[in-house]
Design an enzyme around this catalytic site. Structure first.
Site, short mmCIF file in Angstrom:
data_model
loop_
_atom_site.label_atom_id
_atom_site.label_comp_id
_atom_site.label_asym_id
_atom_site.label_seq_id
_atom_site.Cartn_x
_atom_site.Cartn_y
_atom_site.Cartn_z
N GLU A 209 5.15 -25.00 -10.72
CA GLU A 209 4.54 -25.33 -12.02
C GLU A 209 4.41 -26.83 -12.30
O GLU A 209 4.77 -27.31 -13.38
CB GLU A 209 5.32 -24.64 -13.15
CG GLU A 209 5.42 -23.13 -12.93
CD GLU A 209 6.23 -22.40 -13.99
OE1 GLU A 209 6.89 -23.06 -14.80
OE2 GLU A 209 6.20 -21.15 -14.00
N GLU B 297 4.66 -13.41 -8.38
CA GLU B 297 5.43 -12.98 -9.56
C GLU B 297 4.61 -11.99 -10.39
O GLU B 297 4.45 -12.15 -11.60
CB GLU B 297 5.81 -14.19 -10.42
CG GLU B 297 6.55 -15.28 -9.67
CD GLU B 297 7.05 -16.42 -10.57
OE1 GLU B 297 7.14 -16.23 -11.78
OE2 GLU B 297 7.34 -17.50 -10.02
#
Ligand code: HAH
Length: 365
Positions: free
Chosen positions: A160, A267
């Site tokens: 991220e 995910e």
């Protein structure tokens, strides 16, 4: 009453076909998700310590052949104090995986969240110097990667790093503030040095949205251009019944694959609520029901994305779900703490949902 020759033949044929259908039904009962996808990609799941002792264990063994630690390999979990490593949960997960022949995806080596405060502080509580932070990053990454060398086949090295605001490009995290853009390349180099055989990934969410994708592509291109050892991109895939649509998903896969990078779906879950970036309190009028309409939309979304995953099986090398069943999901706490979500393929009683049957009953393509 006696049977004519024809009646007898008919009865034999009937019995044979019943037997055949029972066998087929039995067989597909015995097959788990991973078996249906054997010719496509490993199917993974993110787990915690309690997953290894509770009644989810059989379901995990039956359906999955790849594991990720939901939390146990994050910086705060592994190195809560400088130089003090806490391996117990991560070791049990890896030990279980090795014993039961699961692949393991490591998550994650460098992230702005779930990182201990000491990492960014100097000896007197001031902001850490560039040199010290780089040294700490190196020690952390190399200690962890070396410990699981040969057991973890792929690592989410940086998680991220792209900002949600497309005008910003990189996220203004502490890593960025102290080390500048270079921390990303360094993290990959440290990991590669520690295990030259591990597949190294950049991992992020919403990266099929065009704005964010443009910045992710910019980052990936710059890393490749600098010969940074990066092998793939992790599409987190925290999606919802509202997005992505098929065109956006296929476009993203094509764009990342065009950079000669492997793609892992790292995910996956399909929230029944729209995406929200900011944490907030639950509204009193907010319903938590899993309505028939939500269920149908979720079935459709799962069906579409798995059709796309199968189509791109040559570039998609792993598909991992974020949590096991609707009994517990991180989405029960984020972005709205205490709002029940139903994002997975197994319900609260660990039974396969309709969406499960939809994605395993496909014609080979
Ligand atoms: C992911 N972030 C993380 O990669 C994973 O480590 C965590 O367990 C759950 C989701 C998604 C995310 C977030 O945590 C906060 C804001 C936006 C997105």
């Amino acid at each position: 009453m006696f049977l004519t020759k024809y009646k007898l033949k008919f009865l034999i044929a009937l019995a044979a076909s019943l037997l055949f259908f029972c066998c087929v039904a039995q067989q597909s009962k015995k097959r788990g998700l991973k078996d249906f996808y054997r010719n496509y990609f490993p199917v993974g799941v993110a787990i915690n310590k309690r997953s290894l002792v509770g009644d989810e264990l059989n379901l995990i063994k039956h359906n999955f052949n790849s594991l990720t630690a939901e939390n146990a390999m994050k910086m705060t979990s592994l190195q809560p104090k400088e130089g003090v490593f806490n391996w117990s949960t991560a070791d049990s997960i890896v030990g279980f995986a090795v014993k039961n022949k699961f692949k393991v995806r490591g998550h994650t080596l460098c992230w702005h969240n779930q990182t201990p405060e000491w990492m960014f502080l100097g000896a007197n509580g001031e902001q850490v110097s560039k040199e010290l932070l780089l040294q700490r990053l190196k020690i952390h990454i190399q200690t962890v990667v070396k410990r699981y060398r040969g057991k973890i086949y792929a690592w989410d090295v940086v998680n991220e790093a792209i900002d949600d605001n497309p005008n910003n490009y990189l996220r203004r995290s502490k890593w960025y503030e102290v080390l500048g853009e270079d921390y990303i390349a360094k993290a990959f180099e440290f990991a590669h040095e520690a295990d030259p055989n591990a597949q190294l990934f950049y991992n992020d969410y919403n990266i099929e949205r065009p704005d964010k994708m443009a910045n992710v592509l910019r980052l990936l291109k710059s890393l490749k251009q600098k010969d940074v050892p990066i092998h793939g991109v992790g599409m987190q895939s925290h999606w919802s019944i509202f997005e992505p649509d098929q065109l956006a998903l296929e476009t993203a896969i094509q764009q990342y694959a065009a950079l000669d990078l492997k793609i892992h779906i790292t995910e996956l879950d399909i929230s029944v609520y729209p995406w929200e970036a900011q944490e907030r309190k639950k509204r009193p009028d907010e319903s938590e029901a899993f309505t028939a309409e939500m269920e149908q939309k979720q079935i459709d979304k799962y069906e579409m994305i798995f059709k796309v995953f199968r189509k791109y099986k040559d570039v998609i090398e792993n598909v991992t779900f974020w949590n096991v069943s609707d009994r517990y999901s991180w989405l029960d706490f984020f972005p709205v703490s205490g709002r029940k979500n139903y994002p997975l393929l197994f319900n609260k009683n660990l039974q396969p949902k309709k969406a499960y049957w939809k994605i395993v009953n496909f014609k080979h393509n």
